[in-house]
Enzyme design. Sequence first.
Site, PDB file in Angstrom:
ATOM      1  N   HIS A 503       0.835  -1.208   0.000  1.00 27.12           N
ATOM      2  CA  HIS A 503       0.000   0.000   0.000  1.00 27.12           C
ATOM      3  C   HIS A 503       0.873   1.262   0.000  1.00 27.12           C
ATOM      4  O   HIS A 503       0.754   2.121  -0.873  1.00 27.12           O
ATOM      5  CB  HIS A 503      -0.924  -0.019   1.232  1.00 27.12           C
ATOM      6  N   GLU A 504       1.766   1.347   0.971  1.00 25.40           N
ATOM      7  CA  GLU A 504       2.605   2.552   1.064  1.00 25.40           C
ATOM      8  C   GLU A 504       3.519   2.677  -0.144  1.00 25.40           C
ATOM      9  O   GLU A 504       3.806   3.780  -0.612  1.00 25.40           O
ATOM     10  CB  GLU A 504       3.419   2.544   2.366  1.00 25.40           C
ATOM     11  N   HIS A 507       1.805   4.490  -2.906  1.00 29.09           N
ATOM     12  CA  HIS A 507       1.930   5.953  -2.788  1.00 29.09           C
ATOM     13  C   HIS A 507       3.307   6.390  -3.297  1.00 29.09           C
ATOM     14  O   HIS A 507       3.444   7.400  -3.990  1.00 29.09           O
ATOM     15  CB  HIS A 507       1.803   6.385  -1.331  1.00 29.09           C
ATOM     16  N   HIS A 510       3.494   6.415  -7.007  1.00 30.95           N
ATOM     17  CA  HIS A 510       2.745   7.576  -7.506  1.00 30.95           C
ATOM     18  C   HIS A 510       3.633   8.829  -7.471  1.00 30.95           C
ATOM     19  O   HIS A 510       3.639   9.635  -8.398  1.00 30.95           O
ATOM     20  CB  HIS A 510       1.496   7.762  -6.631  1.00 30.95           C
TER      21      HIS A 510
HETATM   22 ZN   LIG Z   1      -2.639   5.315   2.026  1.00 36.53          ZN
END
Ligand SMILES: [Zn+2]
Length: 718
Positions: A503-504, A507, A510
Amino acid sequence: MRLARLMLLAAASALPMLAAAETQDAGNTAMADNPFAAPSTLPFELPPFDRIHDADYTPALEAGMREELREVESIAHNPRPPTFRNTIVALERSGQLLERVTTTFFNLNACNTDDQMQKIETEMAPKLTAHQDEIHLNPALFARIDALYRKRATLKLDAESLQLLSRYHTRFVRAGARLAPQDQARLRAINEQLSTLTTRFRQNVLKATADGAVVVDNVAELEGLTPVQVGAAAQAAADRGLSGKWVIALQNTTQQPLLASLTNRALRERIYRASVDRGLSGDTDNRGVITQIVRLRAERARLLGYPDHAAYVLEDESAGTPAAVADMIHQVAPAALRRAREEGAEIQKLIETQAAARGGTAFTLQPWDWQFYAEQVRKAHYAFDQAQVAPYFELEHVMRDGLFYAAHELYGLSFKERKDLPVYQPDVRIFEVSDADGKPLALFLADYFARDNKQGGAWMNSYVPQSRLFGRRPVVANHLNIPKPQPGQPVLLTFDEVTGMFHEFGHAIHGMLSSVHYPTLSGTAVPRDFVEYPSQYNEMWAREPRVVAHYAHDYRNGEPMPPELLAKVLAAQKFNQGYATLEYIEAAQVDLAWHLIDAAHAPAAADVPAFEASALSAAGLDYAPVPPRYHSDYFSHIFAGGYSAGYYAYLWSEVLARDTGQWFHRHGGMTRKNGATLRRMVLSRGRTADPQVLFRKFYGRAPEIGPLLEYRGLAGGG
Ligand SMILES: [Zn+2]
């Protein structure tokens, strides 16, 4: 001046304007050998962590604010007529010193703080807020921005520049720049009152939560807890001067974790009631605070030209309108409710079977029973224990053969550790990231271990946002709180922690794949309800068979994880999702209802619980065994944090993430070509266009709810 930072600080409070800035000379002398005085000369402009000391922050922050105000003044009073270059680009270039120091200061204050830094934060946060107000409410500056915005169609700007101009205009208008002076005065007064009220709300929740701790006189009542948990309860009692007793402290949410283990039903009920009674009476009563907050927010929205607070907030999010959020809730609600009722029925059956076996009478499932019986159902369905799976989820393997591997297969990225660069803490690791063509792309900082001076949870942040304007490549960091083992011991993770790493890292990707001109529009500077899309999308690769086969190996002998064990781990991910989804959307519905009201129609303090109950039943979300994740009286996200009219954001983003998963599966799965398409159309674009438009172009149609229901195991009748 970057808008991303303004957005973070804008939520804090509006305070009186700064007194006249100190003289310029004082600052310059103090800044002589300050590490923030000039851009870093390290690769990628990595902050010079080895040269930064606590004493450097305050002078750099103060000099940074003075510098930015001077720059802004000269932009505002430029004798030449406003142009995109001399106004918008000039603003984009302003505030560099402040940008450098605030980014590093706030990042490190979150992940590696100390007493001195916290003191600086308390002292500087209101000054920084007032500094932002001074810029936003500068009439000469806004006149130039507004003039440009009005004739934007004739300026011959490229699409990204046009987007930048409208972001600046929107930001200033939303901060009150267009109001008449007396309305601006009222706005500041409202903001000040709101700041006081939200602080009081937060402090009430803190105190009510501490006061609500449940005292237990007899250790026999604690049956079901582990010896470590019983010891912690005894210690909590001793800490409160209650030696010889046991204390169960409350957590933020409605449900309390220990309810999953406690066999004593009366104690479970006592703990549950203590949780939901927080903020309803005595000196921590939040009901009156809530009505004042929602009234003032509604009044401010009207002042700014919106029908209600939700309309004001959502206009700047990708959802756009309260109706769009309500629509999403309505789409998920039936499936969540149906699944939760099925889960509840299974639990009820278990309660009856056990009662019959004892020769007693069965009771009706209540909220304080749910977690206790759900845990038994879970064990029956997906029998495996953490010790069995842990050796397959070793941190270094998960990082290199999981995160990095997937990023290589999808986007062609390669990772090389840079031990020559300075870090702020010895456990932090830095990787240089190269693109598919071998060119340097970014720096990635991995800060995975828990520390006493690190805030809880997991998050990503950016030290240097990518921008062509400054020729900067991104520097991003991931922070987790994985317990650090004894030296020489392997770091073994749960599958939830593995998912958290993906998940991290989503980011981080991105941020790293950003390819834009202006820093304000870079990387993760997207709306709150879009920013969790790339991260939740990236979670899917943690369970993709080809990726799992690559990273899930026994660290002792390299054996791959047996398929039947993996199947159990993956199946367990869909467990209890009816409950989890329903309690979440109930809270989102309560949030929305509070922020749709008109100032004149806010309920009286005594009617706060009734207002909440009727908002839930009106939306068909009133299944008694599943209460909202937060009741209003302790819902700090919306009454003390930055999530008012925004609690829906995670689910909104997740719809896009699961649609994207579906898109990959329809287009041949994990390929470089598919990765390149997502990168070109979404991940590299930051906020250079309306994010919803980016998504639609990528996906080929409007977002759909089906893939999310599938992913959460809520699809179909069973
Ligand atoms: Zn998040």
